[in-house]
Design an enzyme around this catalytic site. Structure first.
Site, PDB file in Angstrom:
ATOM      1  N   LYS A   1       0.369  -2.444   3.266  1.00 30.78           N
ATOM      2  CA  LYS A   1      -0.654  -3.437   3.605  1.00 30.78           C
ATOM      3  C   LYS A   1      -1.140  -3.250   5.045  1.00 30.78           C
ATOM      4  CE  LYS A   1       1.213  -6.611   0.183  1.00 30.78           C
ATOM      5  NZ  LYS A   1       1.947  -7.839  -0.178  1.00 30.78           N
TER       6      LYS A   1
ATOM      7  N   GLN B   1       5.460 -12.380   2.582  1.00 24.57           N
ATOM      8  CA  GLN B   1       5.916 -11.425   1.575  1.00 24.57           C
ATOM      9  C   GLN B   1       7.086 -12.021   0.794  1.00 24.57           C
ATOM     10  OE1 GLN B   1       4.299  -8.588   0.879  1.00 24.57           O
ATOM     11  NE2 GLN B   1       5.710  -8.033  -0.751  1.00 24.57           N
TER      12      GLN B   1
ATOM     13  N   ASP C   1      -3.168 -14.474  -0.197  1.00 23.42           N
ATOM     14  CA  ASP C   1      -2.516 -14.094  -1.457  1.00 23.42           C
ATOM     15  C   ASP C   1      -3.015 -14.919  -2.643  1.00 23.42           C
ATOM     16  OD1 ASP C   1      -0.739 -11.978  -1.616  1.00 23.42           O
ATOM     17  OD2 ASP C   1       0.873 -13.069  -0.628  1.00 23.42           O
TER      18      ASP C   1
HETATM   19  N1  GUN Z   1       5.881  -9.678  -3.682  1.00 19.89           N
HETATM   20  C1  GUN Z   1       5.485  -8.917  -4.732  1.00 19.89           C
HETATM   21  N2  GUN Z   1       4.140  -8.908  -4.825  1.00 19.89           N
HETATM   22  C2  GUN Z   1       3.676  -9.675  -3.821  1.00 19.89           C
HETATM   23  C3  GUN Z   1       2.373 -10.035  -3.396  1.00 19.89           C
HETATM   24  O1  GUN Z   1       1.343  -9.680  -3.967  1.00 19.89           O
HETATM   25  N3  GUN Z   1       2.328 -10.848  -2.302  1.00 19.89           N
HETATM   26  C4  GUN Z   1       3.439 -11.283  -1.667  1.00 19.89           C
HETATM   27  N4  GUN Z   1       3.282 -12.093  -0.619  1.00 19.89           N
HETATM   28  N5  GUN Z   1       4.650 -10.971  -2.034  1.00 19.89           N
HETATM   29  C5  GUN Z   1       4.772 -10.158  -3.101  1.00 19.89           C
END
Ligand code: GUN
Length: 280
Positions: free
Chosen positions: A50, A94, A117
């Protein structure tokens, strides 16, 4: 017949290039915050991806990586700071978080206008009533991929396997918005094969290597594989037995190179949406 590969990697790159061009015109630059608690190796890999995507697109990215033992109050303080940080237009926490932290409470504390998100109850609730705002990145990426390949969902029987808040539940709503008839399956579903055999489209979001086999699907099925697992040789694989299922499917996403890259591209797009909200 062998299936057309739904090339998520190529589509994601195209979207990222478009975003990069758009960001060149923007001042200040869009900012994405990422909170990564502890040292979960998979999360570290995702977060690195990211951050790299942010840099490449010309975004400002801010990673805050507290120790795994941080208290609920300590993490809340970080969330509050990002809520108020004018350089950061959207941010994410996350997941998963360490067990002692209340993940839902933390997510509830993110300002909906900064919820890159799309996991907050406000974002998800809006989707439930067909008032789409910021959509969760993975389901949004799946819909974009289906659109790119001009797959018309009207009247299709879509079977979603997995009922997570991040993928299963939101993708079932988005498919329904496009007039698919959706069946949701999960770990307690009886006779899964009977249901998957009837599916025109399957979204597998379970986290179990190669659990969808050729014998479980009908000829011409469209397969979206959200799984990210390791097989017996420690090789990355999805929830679908790709090599065998692709022989009878009409379309199929590979793992890696399918849904995964789109998740990151959609996170960038969501950050741009948060940026636009900040200028309203
Ligand atoms: N853990 C697995 N996929 C994601 C996601 O798309 N966003 C976040 N914040 N955590 C995750």
């Amino acid at each position: 017949m062998t299936a057309t590969i739904l090339d998520g990697k190529a589509l994601a790159q195209k979207i990222r290039n478009e975003i990069k061009e758009k960001v060149k015109q923007l001042d200040p630059k869009p900012g994405l915050g990422v909170i990564l608690v502890g040292e979960n190796p998979a999360s570290q890999v995702y977060v690195r991806g990211k951050e790299k995507a942010c840099q490449e697109a010309g975004f400002i990215s801010k990673k805050i990586a507290p120790d795994k033992d941080i208290s609920q109050a300590g993490l809340m303080k970080i969330v509050d700071e990002l809520n108020q940080d004018n350089e950061i237009h959207g941010f994410i926490v996350q997941l998963p978080l360490p067990k002692h932290l209340d993940a839902q409470f933390i997510i509830d504390s993110i300002l909906p206008s900064k919820d890159a998100d799309g996991f907050s109850p406000v974002s998800l609730g809006n989707m439930l009533i067909n008032n789409n705002k910021i959509l969760p990145a993975t389901p949004k990426g799946i819909m974009r991929l289906l659109e790119e390949y001009k797959i018309n969902l009207e009247g299709m029987h879509a079977v979603v396997i997995g009922r997570s808040n991040i993928v299963g539940k939101p993708i079932s709503l988005l498919l329904q918005q496009k007039n698919a008839t959706v069946t949701m399956c999960h770990s307690r579903t009886k006779d899964l094969k009977k249901i998957t055999k009837e599916a025109d489209l399957i979204v597998a979001a379970v986290g179990k290597a190669k659990m969808i086999t050729q014998g479980m699907v009908k000829k011409g099925v469209i397969i979206i594989d959200v799984g990210m697992n390791r097989d017996e040789n420690n090789k990355l694989c999805g929830d679908v037995d790709f090599e065998n299922v692709k022989e009878i499917a009409s379309f199929i996403t590979p793992v890696p190179g399918g849904v995964g890259p789109l998740t990151i591209a959609m996170l960038l797009e969501n950050t741009l949406e948060c940026y636009a909200l900040s200028n309203k």
